[in-house]
Design a protein around this motif. Structure first.
Motif, PDB file in Angstrom:
ATOM      1  N   ALA A 138      -3.289  13.943 -13.861  1.00 50.30           N
ATOM      2  CA  ALA A 138      -2.235  13.150 -13.215  1.00 50.30           C
ATOM      3  C   ALA A 138      -1.144  12.775 -14.203  1.00 50.30           C
ATOM      4  O   ALA A 138      -0.163  12.161 -13.837  1.00 50.30           O
ATOM      5  N   ALA A 139      -1.337  13.128 -15.468  1.00 50.60           N
ATOM      6  CA  ALA A 139      -0.331  12.757 -16.474  1.00 50.60           C
ATOM      7  C   ALA A 139       0.967  13.519 -16.248  1.00 50.60           C
ATOM      8  O   ALA A 139       0.975  14.582 -15.652  1.00 50.60           O
ATOM      9  N   ASP A 162       0.797  -1.231   0.000  1.00 50.93           N
ATOM     10  CA  ASP A 162       0.000   0.000   0.000  1.00 50.93           C
ATOM     11  C   ASP A 162       0.830   1.283   0.000  1.00 50.93           C
ATOM     12  O   ASP A 162       0.392   2.309   0.504  1.00 50.93           O
ATOM     13  N   ALA A 163       2.024   1.231  -0.607  1.00 59.22           N
ATOM     14  CA  ALA A 163       2.682   2.490  -0.966  1.00 59.22           C
ATOM     15  C   ALA A 163       1.890   3.098  -2.116  1.00 59.22           C
ATOM     16  O   ALA A 163       1.252   2.378  -2.888  1.00 59.22           O
ATOM     17  N   ASP A 164       1.908   4.420  -2.238  1.00 55.84           N
ATOM     18  CA  ASP A 164       1.161   5.075  -3.316  1.00 55.84           C
ATOM     19  C   ASP A 164       1.925   5.059  -4.630  1.00 55.84           C
ATOM     20  O   ASP A 164       1.333   4.995  -5.701  1.00 55.84           O
ATOM     21  N   ASP A 165       3.241   5.152  -4.542  1.00 51.10           N
ATOM     22  CA  ASP A 165       4.031   5.269  -5.768  1.00 51.10           C
ATOM     23  C   ASP A 165       5.485   5.073  -5.395  1.00 51.10           C
ATOM     24  O   ASP A 165       5.822   4.963  -4.212  1.00 51.10           O
ATOM     25  N   TYR A 166       6.340   5.020  -6.413  1.00 53.97           N
ATOM     26  CA  TYR A 166       7.773   4.930  -6.130  1.00 53.97           C
ATOM     27  C   TYR A 166       8.537   5.805  -7.111  1.00 53.97           C
ATOM     28  O   TYR A 166       8.067   6.086  -8.210  1.00 53.97           O
ATOM     29  N   VAL A 167       9.693   6.265  -6.674  1.00 53.22           N
ATOM     30  CA  VAL A 167      10.610   7.015  -7.521  1.00 53.22           C
ATOM     31  C   VAL A 167      11.945   6.300  -7.435  1.00 53.22           C
ATOM     32  O   VAL A 167      12.385   5.928  -6.342  1.00 53.22           O
ATOM     33  N   GLU A 168      12.580   6.084  -8.587  1.00 51.71           N
ATOM     34  CA  GLU A 168      13.852   5.368  -8.597  1.00 51.71           C
ATOM     35  C   GLU A 168      15.004   6.327  -8.369  1.00 51.71           C
ATOM     36  O   GLU A 168      15.038   7.410  -8.934  1.00 51.71           O
ATOM     37  N   LYS A 169      15.963   5.893  -7.550  1.00 51.12           N
ATOM     38  CA  LYS A 169      17.188   6.671  -7.367  1.00 51.12           C
ATOM     39  C   LYS A 169      18.153   6.339  -8.495  1.00 51.12           C
ATOM     40  O   LYS A 169      18.230   5.185  -8.882  1.00 51.12           O
ATOM     41  N   VAL A 175      14.062  16.181  -8.635  1.00 51.13           N
ATOM     42  CA  VAL A 175      13.057  16.762  -7.737  1.00 51.13           C
ATOM     43  C   VAL A 175      11.725  16.938  -8.463  1.00 51.13           C
ATOM     44  O   VAL A 175      10.661  16.715  -7.892  1.00 51.13           O
ATOM     45  N   GLY A 176      11.775  17.319  -9.743  1.00 51.65           N
ATOM     46  CA  GLY A 176      10.539  17.508 -10.515  1.00 51.65           C
ATOM     47  C   GLY A 176       9.683  16.253 -10.519  1.00 51.65           C
ATOM     48  O   GLY A 176       8.471  16.313 -10.325  1.00 51.65           O
ATOM     49  N   GLU A 177      10.333  15.116 -10.717  1.00 54.59           N
ATOM     50  CA  GLU A 177       9.591  13.844 -10.745  1.00 54.59           C
ATOM     51  C   GLU A 177       8.989  13.534  -9.382  1.00 54.59           C
ATOM     52  O   GLU A 177       7.818  13.167  -9.263  1.00 54.59           O
TER      53      GLU A 177
END
Length: 234
Positions: free
Chosen positions: A232-233, A98-105, A109-111
């Protein structure tokens, strides 16, 4: 309301992440709280729940997945995961937890800001505030179980509707293959990703302006699907 800075809790043990993220989030109108360990992060959530959480899965004191599960017991707000690239199984597990989303390292910052804004907006949708979801000329009424396109009734089979409503309730969240299969077909079908592709194909035929270039139901390779709510795009 405008004077209320949204508070973001960043749980990460790397000082350079805090140095990089803190000023960037503050410049975008967020108030930032920092925690260097899972225990510190959970204590901060319990003491004063933030508006959103950014959680690195690689923490020194606890497995990040355990932090996520424990946070979810006390915190309903958006949680965006920071994850190393090429850790597909880890990302899928986090989404199923139930994480909402992920960002890859490494990430920009924009993403991260875009993911946070979408997660904040979509948590509002998922709290039941809007039973009617509109995307372009498509309207989905989750209470009446009605789908229309440019005012015309769209005929969906019970399974197609079940899949669509599950994706819509995700509201921009990546829904994993296993989550969707369990929700729509039940436990025994959790391996049948092919079913899912077929049904997503049906939905795209009925809802997308160009099914070969989907803009509403997006594929997240090797992970699952994401339903794009308006705005959301990106």
């Amino acid at each position: 309301m405008s004077s209320h800075h949204r508070r973001i809790l960043v749980i990460d043990d790397e000082p350079q992440i805090h140095r990089f993220l803190g000023p960037a989030l503050e410049a975008n109108g967020f108030e930032v709280i920092s925690a260097a360990t899972g225990a510190e992060g959970l204590a901060a959530i319990a003491m004063r729940p933030p508006d959103a959480v950014v959680l690195d899965l690689g923490l020194p004191d606890m497995d990040g997945q355990d932090v996520l599960v424990k946070a979810r017991e006390i915190y309903p707000g958006p949680i965006v995961i920071l994850s190393a690239r090429d850790r597909e199984a880890e990302k899928i597990k986090a989404l199923d937890n139930d994480a909402d989303d992920y960002v890859e390292k490494p990430f920009g910052v924009g993403e991260l800001l875009a993911r946070l804004r979408a997660a904040l907006r979509n948590r509002i949708i998922r709290s039941g505030a809007t039973p009617v979801v509109r995307v372009g000329d498509i309207q989905i009424d989750l209470v009446k179980r009605l789908v229309t396109r440019a005012g015309e009734f769209v005929k969906l089979s019970p399974r197609e509707y079940a899949l669509l409503s599950e994706l819509v309730l995700g509201g921009g969240k990546v829904m994993t293959h296993s989550h969707l299969l369990k929700a729509v077909w039940g436990d025994d079908q959790s391996e049948e990703v092919q079913y899912l592709r077929v049904f997503v194909g049906h939905l795209r035929q009925k809802l997308e302006a160009d099914p070969s270039q989907p803009r509403i139901i997006l594929t997240v390779p090797a992970v699952g699907y994401r339903f794009m709510t308006d705005g959301a795009a990106g």
